[in-house]
Design an enzyme around this catalytic site. Structure first.
Site, PDB file in Angstrom:
ATOM      1  CD  GLU A 172      14.834  32.849 -19.619  1.00 13.96           C
ATOM      2  OE1 GLU A 172      13.826  32.934 -19.608  1.00 13.96           O
ATOM      3  OE2 GLU A 172      15.892  32.013 -20.265  1.00 13.96           O
TER       4      GLU A 172
ATOM      5  CG  HIS B  92      10.893  28.544 -21.210  1.00  7.60           C
ATOM      6  ND1 HIS B  92      10.703  30.026 -20.715  1.00  7.60           N
ATOM      7  CD2 HIS B  92      12.357  28.600 -21.319  1.00  7.60           C
ATOM      8  CE1 HIS B  92      11.723  30.661 -20.489  1.00  7.60           C
ATOM      9  NE2 HIS B  92      12.793  29.686 -20.845  1.00  7.60           N
TER      10      HIS B  92
ATOM     11  CB  SER C 129       7.069  30.788 -22.098  1.00 10.89           C
ATOM     12  OG  SER C 129       7.879  30.643 -20.752  1.00 10.89           O
TER      13      SER C 129
ATOM     14  CG  HIS D 244      14.210  31.765 -24.927  1.00 11.01           C
ATOM     15  ND1 HIS D 244      14.771  32.966 -24.462  1.00 11.01           N
ATOM     16  CD2 HIS D 244      14.081  30.995 -23.815  1.00 11.01           C
ATOM     17  CE1 HIS D 244      15.077  32.807 -22.996  1.00 11.01           C
ATOM     18  NE2 HIS D 244      14.621  31.510 -22.688  1.00 11.01           N
TER      19      HIS D 244
HETATM   20 FE   LIG Z   1      14.782  30.698 -20.724  1.00  5.38          FE
END
Ligand SMILES: [Fe+2]
Length: 295
Positions: free
Chosen positions: A208, A162, A227, A167
């Protein structure tokens, strides 16, 4: 009370100095003593980290690299269909390895020449003010452990997949990286917990879990969706609402299940105009004013 990271397993340092990650009984790795001890050892590296020094190297096992390989391959296929063009271009620029888990030091070495961002190790939950605050300086706190090998396409917590696939690919874009920095500056500027929470919720629903109209269809740019092997197939069917600062800053979310309310920007320009603009100048008073107007 809002807690960004209630889904992080708590990390305890015992009196004898040993570090223990407390996995919930429902965690896929709960009953696996080998995995538990890996988690403890990896968390201990971050607990012992001294700021200003290189990020500790994790000696990942072949089984752990294999999890990365599987997920990396599957997500790359999904990204072509569901990720925004900006995210896909940034992924190309960054060039993360697909065959092995990169070290966080290496992720920073790839990112820094592009947008100035570097990664810092985190054992688990990082307090909101620290997590967001250092974004302003171009630092991103990241866990280093990987999900349990029995469920490569699922994790109840944010793992290195993730943090890095979600990111770092976004942070390789100048425009997304600027938004991360603006969120950091906003978090630094506000003093009250309420305003900090408001800013962090907007972060949640944009960087997010944000989606936008891109190439004529709904695509994702949020790291949480991009993700997640499961969520990436589901987001177009969620409750999609127009981008709205007050709604994002006050909507409750449950991090333990799929995010079912999402906010759509009409374009990256639109996201920058609304969210970037707000973060770039907001203080406590501005947050309370727009929250008050909504009542
Ligand atoms: Fe995150």
């Amino acid at each position: 009370m809002f807690e960004e990271a209630q889904y992080f397993a708590p990390v305890a340092t015992r009196d004898d100095g040993t570090v223990e990650v407390e996995l919930a009984a429902s965690h896929p790795g709960f009953a696996d003593p080998v995995y538990r001890s890996r988690r403890n050892a990896i968390a201990a590296l971050a607990v012992g980290y001294t700021p200003g020094t290189p990020v500790p190297t994790v000696d990942y096992t072949e089984q752990e690299h294999e999890v990365w390989r599987i997920v990396s391959r599957e997500l790359a296929i999904k990204h072509r269909k569901y990720a925004t063009a900006e995210y896909q271009d940034a992924t190309e620029r960054l060039g993360l390895p697909g065959e092995r888990i990169p070290q966080l030091q290496e992720v920073g070495d790839l990112l820094e020449p592009l947008t100035g961002f570097r990664y810092l190790p985190a054992a688990g939950l990082v307090p909101l003010r620290d997590f967001y605050g250092v974004l302003a300086d171009g630092f991103f706190h990241s866990t280093q452990y990987i999900r349990h090998h029995s469920t490569p396409l699922y994790t109840p917590e944010p793992d290195v997949i993730h943090e890095v696939i979600g990111h770092a690919n976004a942070l390789a874009s100048d425009r997304y990286a600027r938004l991360y920095r603006l969120a950091g500056n906003a978090a630094r500027r506000v003093e009250s917990e309420e305003a900090l929470e408001f800013i962090s919720k907007i972060f949640w629903f944009t960087l997010e879990f944000g989606v936008m109209t891109d190439q004529g269809e709904l695509r994702a740019y949020g790291a949480g969706i991009l993700s997640s092997y499961g969520e990436i197939e589901e987001f177009r069917g969620m409750d999609i609402r127009p981008l709205d600062l007050v709604a994002m800053g006050t909507t409750h979310y449950d991090i333990t299940k799929y995010q079912d309310v999402l906010f759509r920007a009409e374009s990256l320009d639109h996201l920058e105009d609304v969210v970037g603009e707000f973060w770039s100048g907001c203080d406590d008073e501005a947050v309370f004013r727009i929250m008050g107007n909504a009542r």
